[in-house]
Structures are given as structure tokens and as C-alpha cells.
Design a protein around this motif. Structure first.
Motif, PDB file in Angstrom:
ATOM      1  N   LEU A 148     -20.684 -31.609   8.355  1.00  0.00           N
ATOM      2  CA  LEU A 148     -20.676 -29.735   7.526  1.00  0.00           C
ATOM      3  C   LEU A 148     -20.963 -28.811   8.381  1.00  0.00           C
ATOM      4  CD1 LEU A 148     -23.002 -31.195   4.333  1.00  0.00           C
ATOM      5  CD2 LEU A 148     -20.316 -31.218   5.000  1.00  0.00           C
ATOM      6  N   PRO A 149     -19.858 -27.446   7.611  1.00  0.00           N
ATOM      7  CA  PRO A 149     -20.559 -26.510   8.724  1.00  0.00           C
ATOM      8  C   PRO A 149     -22.060 -25.944   8.813  1.00  0.00           C
ATOM      9  CG  PRO A 149     -18.946 -26.032   7.079  1.00  0.00           C
ATOM     10  CD  PRO A 149     -19.276 -27.552   6.760  1.00  0.00           C
ATOM     11  N   ASP A 150     -22.371 -25.572  10.029  1.00  0.00           N
ATOM     12  CA  ASP A 150     -23.044 -25.000  10.435  1.00  0.00           C
ATOM     13  C   ASP A 150     -23.832 -24.044   9.076  1.00  0.00           C
ATOM     14  OD1 ASP A 150     -25.296 -22.917  11.426  1.00  0.00           O
ATOM     15  OD2 ASP A 150     -24.045 -22.124  13.521  1.00  0.00           O
ATOM     16  N   PRO A 151     -25.108 -24.350   9.029  1.00  0.00           N
ATOM     17  CA  PRO A 151     -26.229 -23.882   7.529  1.00  0.00           C
ATOM     18  C   PRO A 151     -27.198 -22.393   8.273  1.00  0.00           C
ATOM     19  CG  PRO A 151     -27.480 -25.999   8.667  1.00  0.00           C
ATOM     20  CD  PRO A 151     -25.572 -25.957   9.546  1.00  0.00           C
ATOM     21  N   GLY A 152     -26.337 -22.259   9.190  1.00  0.00           N
ATOM     22  CA  GLY A 152     -27.716 -20.339  10.146  1.00  0.00           C
ATOM     23  C   GLY A 152     -28.412 -20.902  11.250  1.00  0.00           C
ATOM     24  N   THR A 153     -28.003 -22.119  12.205  1.00  0.00           N
ATOM     25  CA  THR A 153     -29.184 -22.379  13.208  1.00  0.00           C
ATOM     26  C   THR A 153     -28.641 -21.722  13.957  1.00  0.00           C
ATOM     27  OG1 THR A 153     -30.225 -24.220  14.077  1.00  0.00           O
ATOM     28  CG2 THR A 153     -27.423 -24.740  14.193  1.00  0.00           C
ATOM     29  N   ARG A 154     -29.690 -21.773  14.735  1.00  0.00           N
ATOM     30  CA  ARG A 154     -29.983 -20.651  16.640  1.00  0.00           C
ATOM     31  C   ARG A 154     -29.943 -22.018  17.020  1.00  0.00           C
ATOM     32  NH1 ARG A 154     -34.398 -18.815  13.498  1.00  0.00           N
ATOM     33  NH2 ARG A 154     -34.988 -16.632  13.564  1.00  0.00           N
ATOM     34  N   LEU A 155     -29.594 -23.266  16.534  1.00  0.00           N
ATOM     35  CA  LEU A 155     -28.857 -24.051  18.249  1.00  0.00           C
ATOM     36  C   LEU A 155     -28.002 -24.048  18.713  1.00  0.00           C
ATOM     37  CD1 LEU A 155     -31.212 -27.189  17.035  1.00  0.00           C
ATOM     38  CD2 LEU A 155     -31.829 -25.752  19.055  1.00  0.00           C
ATOM     39  N   PRO A 156     -27.245 -24.014  19.521  1.00  0.00           N
ATOM     40  CA  PRO A 156     -25.975 -24.163  19.384  1.00  0.00           C
ATOM     41  C   PRO A 156     -25.477 -25.514  18.435  1.00  0.00           C
ATOM     42  CG  PRO A 156     -26.853 -24.260  21.440  1.00  0.00           C
ATOM     43  CD  PRO A 156     -28.223 -24.359  20.778  1.00  0.00           C
ATOM     44  N   TYR A 157     -24.089 -25.647  17.935  1.00  0.00           N
ATOM     45  CA  TYR A 157     -24.402 -26.332  16.711  1.00  0.00           C
ATOM     46  C   TYR A 157     -22.976 -26.660  16.919  1.00  0.00           C
ATOM     47  CZ  TYR A 157     -23.796 -28.294  12.132  1.00  0.00           C
ATOM     48  OH  TYR A 157     -23.271 -28.236  10.858  1.00  0.00           O
ATOM     49  N   TYR A 181     -25.441 -33.374   8.645  1.00  0.00           N
ATOM     50  CA  TYR A 181     -26.099 -32.434   9.852  1.00  0.00           C
ATOM     51  C   TYR A 181     -26.899 -33.453  10.937  1.00  0.00           C
ATOM     52  CZ  TYR A 181     -25.972 -28.782   6.051  1.00  0.00           C
ATOM     53  OH  TYR A 181     -25.267 -28.267   5.312  1.00  0.00           O
ATOM     54  N   VAL A 182     -26.726 -33.355  12.094  1.00  0.00           N
ATOM     55  CA  VAL A 182     -27.799 -33.695  12.835  1.00  0.00           C
ATOM     56  C   VAL A 182     -28.742 -32.717  14.059  1.00  0.00           C
ATOM     57  CG1 VAL A 182     -26.137 -35.835  13.184  1.00  0.00           C
ATOM     58  CG2 VAL A 182     -25.993 -34.003  14.972  1.00  0.00           C
ATOM     59  N   ILE A 183     -29.462 -33.364  14.679  1.00  0.00           N
ATOM     60  CA  ILE A 183     -30.616 -32.771  15.643  1.00  0.00           C
ATOM     61  C   ILE A 183     -30.467 -33.572  17.345  1.00  0.00           C
ATOM     62  CG2 ILE A 183     -31.884 -31.151  16.550  1.00  0.00           C
ATOM     63  CD1 ILE A 183     -32.600 -30.466  13.792  1.00  0.00           C
ATOM     64  N   ALA A 184     -29.532 -32.924  18.204  1.00  0.00           N
ATOM     65  CA  ALA A 184     -30.564 -34.471  19.044  1.00  0.00           C
ATOM     66  C   ALA A 184     -30.905 -34.168  19.638  1.00  0.00           C
ATOM     67  CB  ALA A 184     -29.346 -33.945  20.369  1.00  0.00           C
ATOM     68  N   GLN A 229     -32.245 -32.588   2.529  1.00  0.00           N
ATOM     69  CA  GLN A 229     -33.026 -30.260   2.259  1.00  0.00           C
ATOM     70  C   GLN A 229     -33.789 -29.666   3.384  1.00  0.00           C
ATOM     71  OE1 GLN A 229     -34.914 -31.862  -1.406  1.00  0.00           O
ATOM     72  NE2 GLN A 229     -35.885 -30.137  -0.477  1.00  0.00           N
ATOM     73  N   HIS A 230     -34.110 -31.136   3.919  1.00  0.00           N
ATOM     74  CA  HIS A 230     -35.167 -30.723   5.097  1.00  0.00           C
ATOM     75  C   HIS A 230     -34.109 -30.735   6.469  1.00  0.00           C
ATOM     76  CE1 HIS A 230     -38.351 -31.482   2.231  1.00  0.00           C
ATOM     77  NE2 HIS A 230     -37.820 -33.027   1.979  1.00  0.00           N
ATOM     78  N   MET A 231     -33.204 -31.692   6.355  1.00  0.00           N
ATOM     79  CA  MET A 231     -32.865 -31.096   7.468  1.00  0.00           C
ATOM     80  C   MET A 231     -31.639 -29.636   7.782  1.00  0.00           C
ATOM     81  SD  MET A 231     -32.245 -33.604  10.206  1.00  0.00           S
ATOM     82  CE  MET A 231     -30.578 -32.769  10.666  1.00  0.00           C
ATOM     83  N   ARG A 232     -31.441 -28.884   6.785  1.00  0.00           N
ATOM     84  CA  ARG A 232     -30.909 -27.878   6.915  1.00  0.00           C
ATOM     85  C   ARG A 232     -32.541 -27.052   7.264  1.00  0.00           C
ATOM     86  NH1 ARG A 232     -28.420 -29.062   1.875  1.00  0.00           N
ATOM     87  NH2 ARG A 232     -30.006 -28.813   0.810  1.00  0.00           N
ATOM     88  N   GLU A 233     -34.094 -27.133   6.676  1.00  0.00           N
ATOM     89  CA  GLU A 233     -34.730 -26.214   6.776  1.00  0.00           C
ATOM     90  C   GLU A 233     -34.855 -26.234   8.156  1.00  0.00           C
ATOM     91  OE1 GLU A 233     -39.476 -25.779   5.588  1.00  0.00           O
ATOM     92  OE2 GLU A 233     -38.166 -27.323   4.445  1.00  0.00           O
ATOM     93  N   LEU A 234     -34.705 -27.346   8.596  1.00  0.00           N
ATOM     94  CA  LEU A 234     -35.298 -27.616  10.156  1.00  0.00           C
ATOM     95  C   LEU A 234     -34.205 -26.969  11.435  1.00  0.00           C
ATOM     96  CD1 LEU A 234     -36.090 -31.011  11.036  1.00  0.00           C
ATOM     97  CD2 LEU A 234     -37.086 -29.386  11.476  1.00  0.00           C
TER      98      LEU A 234
END
Length: 256
Positions: A148-157, A181-184, A229-234
């Protein structure tokens, strides 16, 4: 129907391999005086002892609860955001995740506790590819991505179809949407690259592709999963300027 470019198709096939994841009472009055006399003025109240100021440590502990000296020593001094994933047991796939944030006075404030899954067989101090255990340790969180598109993170996406997650998990649950959504997690990978990058500094035998990703309702192959929802929050909260890390393992291991 979408036709994938050969490179995208290759990434799609590789993504499954890369992830390692399937999935006081009032005073009584005394007797009246026998003589008539004007009542004595009430005694002034005794001065209260000054209350001791609330210590910052009581409000925000200097060390994150549950982390022993060995584990705490691995948390970088510049880390201001720490995701603590605490497993129920060494061989359990059930865990909880809490985001802790360092305050201005260097105490730590905990966020909500979220239910999470880790690998089917629990945790390992020496993770190997295919062992169905999640690596214990402290790792950076530097890169993100998803279907899915970037939900508004500061991390490179990195967004793309290569984050598709087909098939079913260990309990027969569909894996669709797991990689929305994933965070490495910077275990055996090169920070600063897409989560799909195949670079394995310790070699392929030590596994890789360990991510935080969307929970599919069952154990993973090596990753940690929480509700969407918690992944988006993170993703919206983690900030590279605050040097976020994840601290993860079963509760006994983290208490060392």
C-alpha cells in the motif's frame, strides 16, 4: 489484469524468501465549657510538610522495565524510540509490542501494549535460515515499505507489488495483506536499502528478511507482526532523527 515486468516478477517471488515470514474522617467535637466565655479563636492549621517533588524516575523510569543489564547495554545511547517485543516464552509464537519514547529528562514513557506474533517455534540467540525462530537482540529500524502507499512515515518507504504475500499461514489463515506495511528489522541486512534488498552481511545461512509487518492471525516464519492499525501508527511515529530500534526476545532473555 496487471502484467508484471520481469524484474518486478522476480522481486515478487524473492519477497517471500526474503521475509522469512509466513505468515480521613472528620474530627469529633469535644464537650462544651461549663463557663460562658467568648470562644477562643481557632488555632491556625499546622503547616503542611512540603511534599517531596515527584521524581522523574517515578513518572518515567530511566531504564525500560523488563530489560536486564546485558540487554540494556546493547541499546544505543542515541536511541529515543524503542519498540520492545516481549515473547511469552522461549518456544512460544505469542508476544506483545510496546513503543517506548525517551522524554526530555531522559526517562522513558511507554505507549500502549499491542498483541503480536513472532515465529512458530519462538526465539533464538543464533537465528538460522529456516529454523522458524525469531532472532533475539537489539536492531535498528531504518527502512520501510509495503504493497500500500506510504501512510505518512519519515522512514524511507518502498512501495510496490513485490510486497504481495500469497498463500496461507501455519494455522491455515490467509497471508494476503501481511506485507501491506512492513518495517525492516536490521538483522543481517544492509541498513539504508529497501526491505527487499537481498544483501546478507553474515551470509545467507544466518537468514534475513526479518520484518515488522501486518498480523495475519498466526505465527510467522521469523518476523514480528502486529495489527494493521498499529503498523500504520508505528510508521507515522518512528523518526530516523530519534534513532529508533527494536528490542526483541522472550521475557527471560530480555531480562538478562
Amino acid at each position: 489484469m496487471i502484467t508484471l515486468h520481469p524484474r518486478a516478477a522476480a522481486l515478487l517471488a524473492a519477497s517471500v524468501l526474503l521475509t522469512g515470514c509466513g505468515g480521613g474522617a472528620a474530627a469529633s467535637s469535644g464537650p462544651r465549657a461549663a463557663v460562658t466565655a467568648p470562644p477562643a479563636p481557632p488555632a491556625p492549621p499546622a503547616p503542611k510538610s512540603p511534599a517531596a517533588p515527584e521524581s522523574s524516575e517515578a513518572a518515567a523510569p530511566r531504564r525500560i522495565p523488563g530489560l536486564g543489564a546485558k540487554t540494556w547495554s546493547q541499546v544505543p545511547d542515541d536511541a529515543r524510540q524503542v519498540v520492545v517485543v516481549t515473547g511469552r516464552g522461549k518456544d512460544s509464537p505469542l508476544s506483545t509490542a510496546v513503543l517506548h519514547t525517551r522524554t526530555a529528562d531522559d526517562g522513558w514513557e511507554a505507549g500502549e501494549s499491542w498483541s503480536a506474533h513472532n515465529a512458530l517455534r519462538g526465539w533464538s540467540d543464533h537465528h538460522l535460515a529456516g529454523d522458524l525462530r525469531t532472532p533475539i537482540g537489539v536492531y535498528g529500524l531504518t527502512d520501510a515499505g509495503g504493497l500500500l502507499p506510504d501512510p505518512g512515515t519519515r522512514l524511507p518507504y518502498d512501495q510496490g507489488v513485490a510486497f504481495t504475500s500469497p498463500g496461507t499461514g501455519f494455522e491455515g489463515e490467509p497471508l494476503e495483506g501481511s506485507f501491506d506495511y512492513v518495517i525492516a528489522i536490521d538483522y543481517n541486512r544492509k541498513p539504508g536499502t529497501t526491505p527487499l534488498d537481498w544483501t546478507r552481511p553474515m551470509g545467507a545461512k544466518r537468514g534475513g528478511g526479518i520484518w515488522l509487518h501486518v498480523d495475519h492471525g498466526g505465527p510467522t516464519q521469523g518476523c514480528v507482526s502486529v495489527a494493521e492499525q498499529h503498523m500504520r501508527e508505528l510508521l507515522r511515529t518512528l523518526d530516523p532523527a530519534l534513532h529508533p530500534v527494536v528490542v526483541m526476545g522472550d521475557h527471560a532473555s530480555l531480562a538478562r
